[in-house]
Design an enzyme around this catalytic site. Structure first.
Site, PDB file in Angstrom:
ATOM      1  N   GLU A   9     -56.743  62.813 -89.316  1.00  0.00           N
ATOM      2  CA  GLU A   9     -56.503  62.322 -90.527  1.00  0.00           C
ATOM      3  C   GLU A   9     -57.101  63.240 -91.777  1.00  0.00           C
ATOM      4  O   GLU A   9     -56.610  63.084 -92.978  1.00  0.00           O
ATOM      5  CB  GLU A   9     -57.196  60.973 -90.656  1.00  0.00           C
ATOM      6  CG  GLU A   9     -56.615  59.965 -89.637  1.00  0.00           C
ATOM      7  CD  GLU A   9     -57.301  58.553 -89.817  1.00  0.00           C
ATOM      8  OE1 GLU A   9     -57.804  58.082 -90.837  1.00  0.00           O
ATOM      9  OE2 GLU A   9     -57.196  57.837 -88.598  1.00  0.00           O
ATOM     10  N   ASP A  82     -57.961  58.126 -86.137  1.00  0.00           N
ATOM     11  CA  ASP A  82     -59.389  57.272 -85.720  1.00  0.00           C
ATOM     12  C   ASP A  82     -58.800  56.419 -84.778  1.00  0.00           C
ATOM     13  O   ASP A  82     -57.907  55.694 -84.768  1.00  0.00           O
ATOM     14  CB  ASP A  82     -59.793  56.784 -87.058  1.00  0.00           C
ATOM     15  CG  ASP A  82     -60.430  57.775 -87.538  1.00  0.00           C
ATOM     16  OD1 ASP A  82     -60.462  59.019 -87.356  1.00  0.00           O
ATOM     17  OD2 ASP A  82     -60.799  57.495 -89.046  1.00  0.00           O
ATOM     18  N   ASP A  84     -59.284  53.143 -84.477  1.00  0.00           N
ATOM     19  CA  ASP A  84     -59.186  51.665 -85.184  1.00  0.00           C
ATOM     20  C   ASP A  84     -57.990  51.141 -85.487  1.00  0.00           C
ATOM     21  O   ASP A  84     -57.363  51.987 -85.590  1.00  0.00           O
ATOM     22  CB  ASP A  84     -60.365  51.679 -86.445  1.00  0.00           C
ATOM     23  CG  ASP A  84     -60.074  52.504 -87.370  1.00  0.00           C
ATOM     24  OD1 ASP A  84     -58.799  53.379 -87.503  1.00  0.00           O
ATOM     25  OD2 ASP A  84     -60.788  52.612 -88.265  1.00  0.00           O
ATOM     26  N   GLU A  86     -56.633  50.672 -88.345  1.00  0.00           N
ATOM     27  CA  GLU A  86     -55.649  51.615 -89.426  1.00  0.00           C
ATOM     28  C   GLU A  86     -55.296  52.986 -88.716  1.00  0.00           C
ATOM     29  O   GLU A  86     -54.277  53.630 -88.778  1.00  0.00           O
ATOM     30  CB  GLU A  86     -56.526  51.878 -90.611  1.00  0.00           C
ATOM     31  CG  GLU A  86     -56.762  50.653 -91.321  1.00  0.00           C
ATOM     32  CD  GLU A  86     -55.714  50.218 -91.999  1.00  0.00           C
ATOM     33  OE1 GLU A  86     -54.765  50.604 -92.357  1.00  0.00           O
ATOM     34  OE2 GLU A  86     -55.683  48.917 -91.923  1.00  0.00           O
ATOM     35  N   TYR A 288     -68.974  62.259 -91.512  1.00  0.00           N
ATOM     36  CA  TYR A 288     -67.939  61.502 -92.159  1.00  0.00           C
ATOM     37  C   TYR A 288     -68.975  60.445 -92.819  1.00  0.00           C
ATOM     38  O   TYR A 288     -69.618  59.565 -92.357  1.00  0.00           O
ATOM     39  CB  TYR A 288     -67.030  60.807 -91.080  1.00  0.00           C
ATOM     40  CG  TYR A 288     -65.752  60.360 -92.178  1.00  0.00           C
ATOM     41  CD1 TYR A 288     -65.088  61.223 -92.876  1.00  0.00           C
ATOM     42  CD2 TYR A 288     -65.490  59.013 -91.945  1.00  0.00           C
ATOM     43  CE1 TYR A 288     -64.019  60.986 -93.713  1.00  0.00           C
ATOM     44  CE2 TYR A 288     -64.212  58.731 -92.734  1.00  0.00           C
ATOM     45  CZ  TYR A 288     -63.638  59.701 -93.687  1.00  0.00           C
ATOM     46  OH  TYR A 288     -62.579  59.257 -94.561  1.00  0.00           O
ATOM     47  N   ARG A 290     -67.546  57.669 -94.510  1.00  0.00           N
ATOM     48  CA  ARG A 290     -66.993  56.420 -94.777  1.00  0.00           C
ATOM     49  C   ARG A 290     -66.803  55.623 -93.272  1.00  0.00           C
ATOM     50  O   ARG A 290     -66.043  55.990 -92.335  1.00  0.00           O
ATOM     51  CB  ARG A 290     -65.567  56.190 -95.068  1.00  0.00           C
ATOM     52  CG  ARG A 290     -65.550  56.662 -96.574  1.00  0.00           C
ATOM     53  CD  ARG A 290     -63.934  56.547 -97.296  1.00  0.00           C
ATOM     54  NE  ARG A 290     -63.174  57.692 -96.950  1.00  0.00           N
ATOM     55  CZ  ARG A 290     -63.240  58.839 -97.977  1.00  0.00           C
ATOM     56  NH1 ARG A 290     -63.487  58.633 -99.092  1.00  0.00           N
ATOM     57  NH2 ARG A 290     -62.333  59.755 -97.761  1.00  0.00           N
ATOM     58  N   HIS A 333     -66.284  55.848 -86.251  1.00  0.00           N
ATOM     59  CA  HIS A 333     -66.899  57.188 -86.467  1.00  0.00           C
ATOM     60  C   HIS A 333     -68.340  56.768 -86.102  1.00  0.00           C
ATOM     61  O   HIS A 333     -68.577  55.780 -85.796  1.00  0.00           O
ATOM     62  CB  HIS A 333     -66.860  57.579 -87.957  1.00  0.00           C
ATOM     63  CG  HIS A 333     -65.432  57.827 -88.554  1.00  0.00           C
ATOM     64  ND1 HIS A 333     -64.708  56.755 -89.274  1.00  0.00           N
ATOM     65  CD2 HIS A 333     -64.679  58.957 -88.276  1.00  0.00           C
ATOM     66  CE1 HIS A 333     -63.469  57.125 -89.249  1.00  0.00           C
ATOM     67  NE2 HIS A 333     -63.409  58.337 -88.919  1.00  0.00           N
TER      68      HIS A 333
END
Length: 783
Positions: A9, A82, A84, A86, A288, A290, A333
């Site tokens: 991403e 990632d 998850d 999303e 990361y 976020r 993350h």
DNA sequence: CAGTGAGCGAGCTTCCGCTTGACTT
């Protein structure tokens, strides 16, 4: 031919991974989602089982075509977004949009960016989890429906361009309700009794011992009665209790806790923290930024341990694995931590250094031993009384993690630093120097700061690490909420003091309730909130997000179809929207304050076309109503009749000058004098209600003088060009466009020709609005 | 750049989550 293409991403992540892998791997980035629901219209086909209409937005076209090209040349494509909801959807959108083939496409995930983790991921590929993708589609479609059906209701019933949504409307609700709690708060007072005793320290030197009574008195009489009793009482040490206590370090940072600590310790705003963290991430200094996870990789645990040993010694090490307790956390993350634990500081701007050091300390501390403390309480008996004084002291026996870091707290309670107590013996008599009973008031609840709002939202499971900062911007951009300060109020309090044989009674004054950089609801914010709460209580419920998250979990587990979940919601929600559109009144938030004593007509406040106004009389009466704008610091909710009546005293005629009236009024930019069609700002030191004719003339004359000095020269046959003195120094203007004057040029020597040269050299500076925040960025994306 | 507070009613606005740029004052 390219052997392997990995798609992640983030471009920074792509760069790092490529370094770990050999020549056979090429790593590219999708820059987040590559497509989304159509921007125009609702983007959902209601006739066709809620089929989403996905579109590659204009700013993603380029990257999508680049990816498409690369995938055609690759033998194997690894989708490594990632792990998850999303991220899974991103993988699926890539698969779908790039028209990939199942045979040579693999889905892999890793939680930490190390060679081992990536190699391990490549050895264990899986397929795209379509149930998880469906949960994301449900999330996306639900948010679109809520936002795009509610907002138009507001356009019609309150004001155009407003917005509502699952996250932002609840954020505003929190702020509005807190404000009302504050408005309704009635402080209660009690008397806190403290004493200073004379005693001796270990060396026999006289020292003071401070102690507080275990009981507070609710009235002055009780406090006074107690002091009367103390006048002839004996004081002695009743017991001494020593208790060992421990303190444990806080877990490493997540987005939310980083935002809170950076606000408290460094004074950063939420968006500022994210911008600085982004730079640290891009330059490879931190992981990361976020994330909702407090997890640290094995690598981080090991390198932290090594760092602590070399820095403080083996006995300071305590390896800890923290568990994320946050509602709805997805943990794709690691926690936010330094990439290299041995780097105590970094190069960069002052802000980058400060934020990095905060992250470093927090991470290191989280892997350090508990601090060991010894808390001593001395109970002091008062003869003839059931109450006792308590003196407490705290001594650090082993500092542990406190060597590097201590988490801050929000409450500003007067934390007195407690040190070592003097050595005392049980039964020992103590002589009081003075005993004070001080009136204390209960505290109003504090307004939310940006960071404390984020904490509350996270606690409720509302919003995600990537949206906390944008959400706070949105509710301010919509003018639902304002960041501001509140000056302190003066408050009197009572102090009774027993010294020697005398009790004195004093009134003292303190400042209270000052707040800085806090979030205040606006009138429009309150009106929108009340309206939504009345007609859409389900959406505004603090548990709404948590409840739909459970639904999404069920979809992810394959227990329900996402479209039937949306159908259930829509069939309930949409009719309420229709009904509200049709049957609700226009919302102006009117509040009737009473009657105007002069005219006897009704005085009310409400939201007008240009903002909050006060109005004398009603539209139905034959005589037209009179209006006055509320001042910026006033609100419909709290303004009093008296304050509203004051507003009608302006504009005020203060006399005439040069044969024309001078009137004083308050405009958008504060108080001003109007004279002969011109405006003159009133300095802050002048009260618009008090300004005299003499003072007004003074201000007018001074402004004219300044105007005169403003013009350095006029050039051209018809004075097309003016050279002027501005706030930022000299400049020249032509056709209402301003131009810079190069450094080192004396503005007085500029000629018409020289100016034209400069104009040609300076492309017309676009007078675009700020690009930061959601609005500007969007406008640009459309182009 | 500040004053207004009404209606002929065009055409527009808006969500949440992923991710980074390119704008000047």
């Amino acid at each position: 031919m390219l052997k392997n293409l990995i798609i992640v991403e983030s471009p920074s992540k792509a760069k790092t991974i490529e370094k770990f892998l050999g020549k056979d791997y090429h790593v590219m980035s999708s820059f987040g989602h590559i497509r989304d629901l159509a921007e125009k219209g609702i983007g959902i086909d209601f006739e066709n089982d809620y089929q989403p209409q996905y579109i590659v937005s204009s700013d993603k076209k380029k990257i999508v075509s680049e990816l498409k090209k690369a995938t055609k040349d690759a033998e194997v494509i690894w989708l490594a977004s990632d792990e998850d909801r999303e991220g899974e959807a991103i993988a699926w959108h890539l698969f779908d949009e790039l028209k990939l083939n199942k045979d040579n496409t693999k889905r892999i995930v890793f939680h930490e960016i190390t060679k081992d983790a990536i190699v391990n991921a490549i050895e264990n590929p899986r397929t795209i989890d379509i149930n998880l993708v469906d949960a994301q589609q449900a999330r996306r479609v639900l948010d679109r429906i809520v936002g795009f059906e509610l907002s138009p209701v507001l356009w019609r019933k309150v004001r155009p361009s407003l917005s509502a949504g699952r996250v932002q409307s609840v954020a505003v609700r929190l702020i509005v309700e807190r404000e009302r709690e504050i408005n309704q708060f009635i402080p209660e007072s009690s008397y806190r009794v403290s004493a200073i005793f004379n005693t001796k320290d270990v060396n026999g030197q006289p020292v003071e011992l401070k102690a507080e009574l275990s009981q507070r008195f609710s009235s002055k009489d009780e406090a006074n009665a107690f002091l009367e009793k103390c006048r002839n009482a004996n004081f002695s040490v009743d017991s001494i209790v020593t208790k060992p206590t421990r303190k444990s370090p806080a877990p490493p940072f997540t987005t939310s806790t980083l935002q809170q600590e950076a606000a408290r310790k460094l004074g950063f705003s939420v968006s500022q923290t994210m911008m600085v963290a982004q730079r640290l991430y891009e330059s490879g200094k931190i992981t990361y930024m976020r994330t909702d996870s407090v997890n640290l990789s094995e690598l981080a645990l090991n390198t932290s341990k090594a760092e602590i040993i070399s820095m403080a010694g083996q006995n300071y090490v305590h390896t800890r694995r923290f568990n994320t307790k946050t509602k709805g956390a997805q943990e794709a993350h690691e926690a936010i931590r330094p990439t290299y634990m041995n780097a105590h500081t970094v190069e960069g701007t002052a802000q980058e250094k400060k934020l990095y050091e905060l992250i470093w300390k927090r991470t290191i501390a989280s892997q350090m031993a508990d601090a060991e403390l010894e808390k001593t309480s001395v109970y002091i008996h008062v003869s003839g009384s059931q109450y006792q004084f308590v003196a407490t002291g705290e001594v650090i026996v082993f500092d542990g993690f406190l060597k590097v870091y201590l988490e801050s707290t929000d409450d500003e309670s007067d934390a007195e630093s407690e040190g070592l107590l003097p050595a005392l013996l049980q039964g020992e008599g103590l002589a009081p120097i003075e005993i004070t009973a001080q009136q204390r008031f209960s505290q109003k609840p504090p307004r939310y700061s940006e960071a404390s709002l984020v904490r509350k939202l996270e606690e409720l499971g509302i919003g995600r690490p990537s949206t906390y900062a944008p959400t706070i911007s949105t509710i301010q951009n919509r003018n639902y909420v304002e960041k501001g300060d509140r000056v302190a109020d003066k408050r009197d309090y009572n102090v009774l003091k027993l010294k020697g044989d005398k009790i004195t009674d004093q009134i003292k004054s303190e400042n209270t309730g000052a707040e800085k950089s806090k979030l205040f609801p606006t009138d429009i914010g309150m009106v929108v909130n009340d309206f939504l709460l009345e007609y859409f209580p389900d959406i505004m419920n603090y548990n709404f997000t948590a409840d739909v998250e459970k639904e999404f979990d069920n979809i992810a587990e394959g227990k329900i179809k996402w479209t039937s979940s949306i159908d259930k919601f829509y069939k309930h929600f949409h009719p309420i929207v229709e009904d509200t559109m049709k049957n609700s009144e226009r919302q102006v938030g009117e509040r009737i304050l009473g009657t105007d004593p002069v005219s006897g007509r009704q005085l009310a406040v409400k939201i007008g076309r240009f903002g909050p106004i006060a109005q004398i009389g009603t539209a139905e009466e034959e005589e037209k109503p009179v209006f006055a704008s509320l001042r910026r610091d006033q609100s419909i909710e709290s303004i009093t009749l008296e304050e509203a009546l004051e507003l009608f005293k302006l504009p005020r005629n203060v006399g005439d000058y040069e044969g024309k009236d001078m009137t004083v009024a308050i405009g958008r930019f504060g108080p001003y004098i109007r004279h002969n069609g011109a405006f003159y700002s009133l300095p802050k030191t002048d009260d618009p209600m008090e300004v005299t004719a003499e003072r007004a003339i003074e201000i007018i004359v001074a402004k004219r003088e300044e105007e005169k000095n403003r013009i350095i020269s006029t050039l051209g046959e018809n004075a097309e060009i003016q050279v002027l003195n501005g706030r930022f120094g000299p400049y020249f203007t032509c056709d209402k466009v301003n131009y810079k004057i190069p450094k080192g040029t004396d503005p007085a020597t500029l000629t018409f020709e020289k100016c034209q040269e400069l104009m040609a050299a300076q492309p017309e500076a676009g007078t675009k609005k700020k690009a930061f925040g959601g609005k500007g960025a969007k406008a640009k994306a459309k182009k």
